[in-house]
Design an enzyme around this catalytic site. Structure first.
Site, PDB file in Angstrom:
ATOM      1  N   CYS A  50      12.069  -9.517  17.314  1.00 27.14           N
ATOM      2  CA  CYS A  50      12.717  -8.205  17.238  1.00 27.14           C
ATOM      3  C   CYS A  50      11.769  -7.157  17.824  1.00 27.14           C
ATOM      4  O   CYS A  50      10.642  -7.004  17.344  1.00 27.14           O
ATOM      5  CB  CYS A  50      13.040  -7.869  15.784  1.00 27.14           C
ATOM      6  SG  CYS A  50      13.599  -6.174  15.541  1.00 27.14           S
ATOM      7  N   SER A  91      11.841   1.374  12.115  1.00 26.41           N
ATOM      8  CA  SER A  91      10.543   1.208  12.772  1.00 26.41           C
ATOM      9  C   SER A  91       9.787   2.521  12.956  1.00 26.41           C
ATOM     10  O   SER A  91       8.583   2.584  12.693  1.00 26.41           O
ATOM     11  CB  SER A  91      10.707   0.491  14.115  1.00 26.41           C
ATOM     12  OG  SER A  91      11.570   1.207  14.972  1.00 26.41           O
TER      13      SER A  91
END
Length: 117
Positions: A28, A81
């Site tokens: 990812c 993130s």
């Protein structure tokens, strides 16, 4: 080596001795950006790669949305993130991933938002 990989595909993992655990899907790009930031900052962490969060009852118990990447630190879960990287930068202030000068910090945040969208 600052990380330890764990297979988290079948059951709730035992807590490690590290205080930071990064949960991510394998390969990812958002999870990898969090891992790179943690490396740059010199943070001790371990990684829990999850094959598919919606099949993991233990992860859904921690985070009902099942969003990844996520970071567990001091019993709390931080998601997204960009939010995670800023959180790590705030909590572990040495080796900042953002520039000291406010304008450059803002500019870097803007570029990160553009890349993230």
């Amino acid at each position: 080596n600052k990380k330890q990989k764990q297979d988290l595909s079948t059951e709730y993992p035992e807590p490690s001795s590290n205080s930071v655990r990064i949960y991510s899907l394998p390969f990812c790009p958002y999870g990898e950006s969090v891992i790179l930031a943690a490396y740059k900052k010199g943070i001790q962490f371990d990684i829990g790669y999850i094959n598919h969060p919606y099949q993991m009852n233990w992860f859904l118990a921690k985070h009902p949305e099942g969003a990844l990447p996520a970071v567990e630190h001091n019993g709390e879960l931080v998601i997204d993130s960009l939010v995670i990287m800023e959180y790590l930068d705030d909590v572990f202030s040495e080796n900042s991933i953002l520039p000291d000068e406010p304008y450059l910090r803002a500019k870097q945040r803007y570029e990160a938002i553009k890349l993230d969208s």
